[in-house]
Design a protein around this motif. Structure first.
Motif, PDB file in Angstrom:
ATOM      1  N   GLY A  50       3.949  15.629 -21.564  1.00  0.00           N
ATOM      2  CA  GLY A  50       4.278  14.311 -20.633  1.00  0.00           C
ATOM      3  C   GLY A  50       3.549  14.078 -19.660  1.00  0.00           C
ATOM      4  N   GLU A  51       3.183  15.301 -19.042  1.00  0.00           N
ATOM      5  CA  GLU A  51       2.317  15.121 -17.864  1.00  0.00           C
ATOM      6  C   GLU A  51       1.062  14.364 -18.085  1.00  0.00           C
ATOM      7  OE1 GLU A  51       0.247  18.038 -14.258  1.00  0.00           O
ATOM      8  OE2 GLU A  51       1.656  18.820 -15.680  1.00  0.00           O
ATOM      9  N   LEU A  52       0.326  14.882 -19.257  1.00  0.00           N
ATOM     10  CA  LEU A  52      -0.854  14.125 -19.475  1.00  0.00           C
ATOM     11  C   LEU A  52      -0.570  12.692 -19.877  1.00  0.00           C
ATOM     12  CD1 LEU A  52      -3.876  14.369 -20.025  1.00  0.00           C
ATOM     13  CD2 LEU A  52      -3.355  15.193 -22.547  1.00  0.00           C
ATOM     14  N   ALA A  53       0.392  12.292 -20.592  1.00  0.00           N
ATOM     15  CA  ALA A  53       0.818  11.013 -20.691  1.00  0.00           C
ATOM     16  C   ALA A  53       1.046  10.358 -19.465  1.00  0.00           C
ATOM     17  CB  ALA A  53       2.080  10.705 -21.767  1.00  0.00           C
ATOM     18  N   GLU A  54       1.558  10.837 -18.618  1.00  0.00           N
ATOM     19  CA  GLU A  54       1.882  10.060 -17.210  1.00  0.00           C
ATOM     20  C   GLU A  54       0.569   9.864 -16.633  1.00  0.00           C
ATOM     21  OE1 GLU A  54       4.384   8.841 -16.071  1.00  0.00           O
ATOM     22  OE2 GLU A  54       6.151   9.661 -16.839  1.00  0.00           O
ATOM     23  N   GLU A  55      -0.200  10.834 -16.818  1.00  0.00           N
ATOM     24  CA  GLU A  55      -1.638  10.767 -16.222  1.00  0.00           C
ATOM     25  C   GLU A  55      -2.299   9.422 -16.635  1.00  0.00           C
ATOM     26  OE1 GLU A  55      -5.872  13.240 -16.031  1.00  0.00           O
ATOM     27  OE2 GLU A  55      -3.801  14.191 -15.521  1.00  0.00           O
ATOM     28  N   VAL A  56      -2.271   9.331 -18.152  1.00  0.00           N
ATOM     29  CA  VAL A  56      -3.078   7.928 -18.872  1.00  0.00           C
ATOM     30  C   VAL A  56      -2.647   6.832 -18.121  1.00  0.00           C
ATOM     31  CG1 VAL A  56      -3.144   7.024 -21.001  1.00  0.00           C
ATOM     32  CG2 VAL A  56      -3.616   9.387 -20.899  1.00  0.00           C
ATOM     33  N   ARG A  57      -1.310   6.777 -18.038  1.00  0.00           N
ATOM     34  CA  ARG A  57      -0.709   5.648 -17.349  1.00  0.00           C
ATOM     35  C   ARG A  57      -1.034   5.412 -16.074  1.00  0.00           C
ATOM     36  NH1 ARG A  57       4.846   3.372 -19.081  1.00  0.00           N
ATOM     37  NH2 ARG A  57       3.408   1.739 -18.939  1.00  0.00           N
ATOM     38  N   ARG A  58      -1.255   6.174 -15.057  1.00  0.00           N
ATOM     39  CA  ARG A  58      -1.562   6.084 -13.712  1.00  0.00           C
ATOM     40  C   ARG A  58      -3.006   5.977 -13.778  1.00  0.00           C
ATOM     41  NH1 ARG A  58       1.325  11.078 -12.891  1.00  0.00           N
ATOM     42  NH2 ARG A  58      -0.861  12.235 -12.963  1.00  0.00           N
ATOM     43  N   PHE A  59      -3.875   6.060 -14.580  1.00  0.00           N
ATOM     44  CA  PHE A  59      -5.493   5.792 -14.465  1.00  0.00           C
ATOM     45  C   PHE A  59      -5.775   4.541 -14.975  1.00  0.00           C
ATOM     46  CE2 PHE A  59      -5.890  10.280 -13.450  1.00  0.00           C
ATOM     47  CZ  PHE A  59      -7.032   9.924 -12.380  1.00  0.00           C
ATOM     48  N   ASP A  60      -4.591   3.698 -15.694  1.00  0.00           N
ATOM     49  CA  ASP A  60      -4.888   2.536 -16.408  1.00  0.00           C
ATOM     50  C   ASP A  60      -5.510   1.583 -15.299  1.00  0.00           C
ATOM     51  OD1 ASP A  60      -4.656   0.605 -18.670  1.00  0.00           O
ATOM     52  OD2 ASP A  60      -3.222  -0.287 -17.476  1.00  0.00           O
ATOM     53  N   HIS A  61      -4.918   1.402 -14.040  1.00  0.00           N
ATOM     54  CA  HIS A  61      -5.616   0.488 -13.174  1.00  0.00           C
ATOM     55  C   HIS A  61      -7.111   0.760 -12.755  1.00  0.00           C
ATOM     56  CE1 HIS A  61      -4.919   3.939 -10.420  1.00  0.00           C
ATOM     57  NE2 HIS A  61      -5.884   3.325  -9.607  1.00  0.00           N
ATOM     58  N   GLU A  62      -7.579   2.024 -12.836  1.00  0.00           N
ATOM     59  CA  GLU A  62      -8.884   2.272 -12.798  1.00  0.00           C
ATOM     60  C   GLU A  62     -10.076   1.503 -13.864  1.00  0.00           C
ATOM     61  OE1 GLU A  62     -10.641   6.114 -11.906  1.00  0.00           O
ATOM     62  OE2 GLU A  62      -8.792   6.648 -10.549  1.00  0.00           O
ATOM     63  N   VAL A  63      -9.377   1.481 -14.933  1.00  0.00           N
ATOM     64  CA  VAL A  63     -10.017   0.647 -15.905  1.00  0.00           C
ATOM     65  C   VAL A  63     -10.056  -0.937 -15.452  1.00  0.00           C
ATOM     66  CG1 VAL A  63     -10.195   0.072 -18.529  1.00  0.00           C
ATOM     67  CG2 VAL A  63      -9.658   2.349 -17.863  1.00  0.00           C
TER      68      VAL A  63
END
Length: 242
Positions: A50-63
């Protein structure tokens, strides 16, 4: 006229050379981040992280920010340099490629969101075999499409286009299997629906990788294949492209 990567470093203006190289460098950096987001989203799902999934979601704005930066750079070059011929194709191809990469990032975010939903409910691993298989195929497509762009490699771009058909077939097969499973076990519907949305996201990533490969062919050959299927091209056309 066909072009190679070396031809984009032969301008009288050193600054123009640097701007064009900057476009390619920044696009590859964006592609690297998107590739990582896809891998992390799949890892989060399959490992229940779950922690990695949340990280993916947080980094979406960088893309998203990287796409905006590339759009600004392309606009600057179009306004200041008024590029022609192969230089213009490069700028247009980068704009198209950045858009496809941003959408791949959106699909990775969706995978992470459905991963969290699966972790939050009761489910088994039904459909995970299909996700692993389609996910591996799609990741290869993305990596090869980015490599093709970096190397101006139309042969590799054609391989990506052919792989998209295989991904579509795998997706349809998985869809039939999982729909049958839900009909036989209605209690599984909620969890399997999340799996189906993940597979749909992967299929869409494959479509965007296919678009990226089309951009490579447009960049190098000047051919726009956005609405042309490989089966509609004869052997001579394919030989000319590859």
């Amino acid at each position: 006229m066909d072009i190679s990567s070396e031809q984009h470093s032969q301008h009288i203006s050193r600054q123009f050379n640097q701007e064009l190289e900057g476009l390619k460098t920044h696009l590859m950096a964006m592609g690297g981040l998107v590739e990582k987001q896809i891998l992390d989203a799949l890892t989060a799902l399959l490992d229940g992280n779950g922690e990695l999934a949340e990280e993916v979601r947080r980094f979406d704005h960088e893309v998203n920010e990287m796409q905006l930066q590339l759009d600004d750079e392309c606009t600057h070059i179009l306004a200041r340099r008024q590029p022609a011929a192969s230089d213009l194709r490069l700028v247009l191809a980068v704009i198209r490629a950045a858009s496809d990469l941003e959408r791949m990032g959106d699909e990775a975010d969706k995978i992470a969101r459905h991963a969290l939903a699966l972790m939050g409910g009761q489910h088994n691993d039904r459909g995970f075999v299909e996700i692993r298989r389609v996910g591996a195929m799609v990741r290869d497509m993305v990596r090869n499409a980015l490599t093709a762009f970096a190397r101006f490699d139309t042969k590799l771009a054609l391989e990506v286009r052919r792989a998209d058909t295989e991904v579509d077939n795998e997706y349809k097969s998985a869809l039939r299997s999982l729909v049958t499973f839900m009909m036989e076990d209605p209690a599984s519907i909620s969890g399997v629906l999340d799996v189906l949305w993940v597979l749909r996201a992967l299929e869409r990533i494959g479509d965007h990788a296919d678009n990226l490969a089309e951009s490579v062919i447009y960049l190098v050959k000047g051919l726009d294949l956005r609405h042309t299927h490989l089966r509609d091209l004869d052997e001579k056309d394919l030989d000319d492209i590859g």
